[in-house]
Design an enzyme around this catalytic site. Structure first.
Site, PDB file in Angstrom:
ATOM      1  N   ASP A   1      -1.300 -10.005  -5.518  1.00 15.70           N
ATOM      2  CA  ASP A   1      -0.012  -9.171  -5.409  1.00 15.70           C
ATOM      3  C   ASP A   1      -0.048  -7.752  -5.924  1.00 15.70           C
ATOM      4  O   ASP A   1       0.742  -7.271  -6.360  1.00 15.70           O
ATOM      5  CB  ASP A   1       1.159 -10.045  -6.216  1.00 15.70           C
TER       6      ASP A   1
ATOM      7  N   ASN B   1       6.990  -3.393   2.524  1.00 18.59           N
ATOM      8  CA  ASN B   1       7.920  -2.617   1.835  1.00 18.59           C
ATOM      9  C   ASN B   1       7.456  -1.170   1.578  1.00 18.59           C
ATOM     10  O   ASN B   1       7.264  -0.604   0.557  1.00 18.59           O
ATOM     11  CB  ASN B   1       7.861  -3.106   0.049  1.00 18.59           C
TER      12      ASN B   1
ATOM     13  N   LEU C   1       1.103  -1.283  -0.022  1.00 21.72           N
ATOM     14  CA  LEU C   1      -0.015   0.188   0.083  1.00 21.72           C
ATOM     15  C   LEU C   1       0.779   1.312  -0.123  1.00 21.72           C
ATOM     16  O   LEU C   1       0.175   2.280  -0.259  1.00 21.72           O
ATOM     17  CB  LEU C   1      -1.074   0.003   1.274  1.00 21.72           C
TER      18      LEU C   1
END
Length: 417
Positions: free
Chosen positions: A306, A96, A65
């Site tokens: 994903d 990430n 996000l």
């Protein structure tokens, strides 16, 4: 909100009402009654939609996000709203961001940001500090803060001994290592699947071997250490075979595949469109068919979108330089229903909760109401107007779709698109 959902076909093999078209009465977030033509004597709100189906809430095991740090790509609030309107009652958030989710304060931060959203957010903690592959992160502290598993998103751990130690360590608190598999020395500067298409286009190739070497290594490590391992977003026929053999041995390994690797091939690269630049790369038709077979025989445990929002500055550029990733929440269900039976789609969109030890709720009386709402008959084409995310890097623009998510009911609230 108290609600009666009218004339919904239930898709839940674990429910006594599977494949029945019924009314569902929900009071204070609990399924009070299921039947036909239920009376509304308590002034419940009512919801009706043609061709309405409901299932246990879908769960996505790999969603990025951006926030914190990359809010221009996507925010947690909007991302969870996108997930809700795309039919997902829960997501696992990849670490990430910037800073990386590698300590308990970052886990607390993202959980707090998601507290008021209807879609549940379950953080994945980084396996190594800063996702740099050098030292294990604060795994136990993150587990206590709410992290459901540990992995470095789209980064393969080159240090086999560190992977071994990680697999051993998380067993002390019954957690899970997520091991993305790609040998960076074999990949080199490759940007596309190594094959006829990359050769014809003059793109540097990434051979299947780059994935399969690390899948095999990690399975050997799992056999040595015991514990549980999840291998995300596999993309090759050999990877399916390796995991199938490992399961026959009794190893506690699970795996996922992304929607785009199931639905698309490297033939999409003909126009050098960077929307199709993803990790792992889109593979050949033979690999795609092997992945579908792995879904049907349950070698592959779950399907993920994903979802990875990338800003336009990092996508609208030369193919070699563009960042990898596609968004996928909005298009996941419609794309899957074009290639798989409905019950298999629902099974693979919900099984991730079992992998991460997240509670599931059968659609039956006295159970918590947490489910996805969707239709199955609609045939349409996915376009830019269907994108709800801040970033628009969808590999599915122009792709045919079948069926459509309507929304979710979760945490006592109804969200519809």
């Amino acid at each position: 909100m108290n609600l009666i959902i009218r004339k919904a076909t239930i898709v839940d093999p674990k429910s006594p009402y599977h494949n029945q078209t019924v009314d569902v009465k929900i009071t204070k977030g609990i399924i009070e009654e299921i039947g036909t033509s239920l009376l509304n004597i308590d002034n419940h709100q009512e919801f009706h939609h043609d061709d309405l189906h409901i299932s246990q809430g879908w769960f996505d095991t790999s969603v990025s996000l951006g926030e914190p740090g990359f809010e221009d790509r996507e925010s947690i609030t909007n991302g969870l709203n996108v997930a809700a309107k795309s039919g997902f009652t829960g997501i696992a958030l990849q670490p990430n961001s910037y800073p990386i989710i590698d300590n308990q304060s970052q886990v607390h931060f993202v959980k707090q940001k998601a507290a008021n959203s209807v879609t549940d957010l379950f953080p994945i903690g980084a396996l190594t500090k800063g996702c740099e592959g050098k030292d294990l992160a604060e795994l136990y502290d993150m587990r206590n803060a709410g992290a459901v598993a540990f992995g470095d998103y789209n980064k393969s751990l080159s240090n086999a001994n560190l992977m071994k130690i990680g697999l051993q360590y998380v067993q002390d608190f019954d957690s899970l290592v997520i091991a993305y598999s790609q040998d960076e020395t074999i990949k080199g500067s490759g940007v596309a699947n190594e094959g006829i298409v990359s050769t014809r286009l003059g793109l540097k190739g990434i051979p299947n071997l780059a994935e399969e070497l690390i899948v095999a290594r990690n399975l050997f490590l799992l056999e040595y250490t015991g514990g549980r391992l999840h291998i995300p977003t596999i993309s090759t026929a050999k990877s399916v075979a390796l995991i199938k053999d490992a399961k026959k041995k009794g190893l506690k390994v699970t795996c996922s595949v992304s929607v785009h690797n199931l639905a698309l091939t490297d033939e999409k690269l003909e126009g050098f469109d960077t929307r199709y630049k993803v990790t792992p790369p889109l593979r050949s038709e033979d690999d795609r068919k092997a992945l579908l077979a792995g879904i049907l025989d349950n070698t592959i445990d779950c399907i993920t979108s994903d979802h990875n929002p990338i800003d336009i500055e990092n996508k609208k550029m030369e193919f070699d330089l563009a960042k990898n990733g596609t968004i996928g929440l909005e298009s996941a269900f419609g794309a899957l229903l074009t290639i798989l039976p409905l019950e298999k789609v629902v099974e693979k969109l919900t099984f991730g909760k079992q992998i991460l030890n997240i509670e599931s709720h059968k659609i039956k009386e006295k159970s918590k109401a947490s489910f996805s709402l969707f239709i199955v008959k609609d045939n349409w084409t996915f376009g830019k107007e269907n994108i709800l995310s801040k970033s628009k890097n969808s590999a599915f623009i122009g792709q045919p779709m079948k069926g459509k998510p309507i929304g979710i009911y979760n945490k006592g609230k109804l969200i519809v698109s």
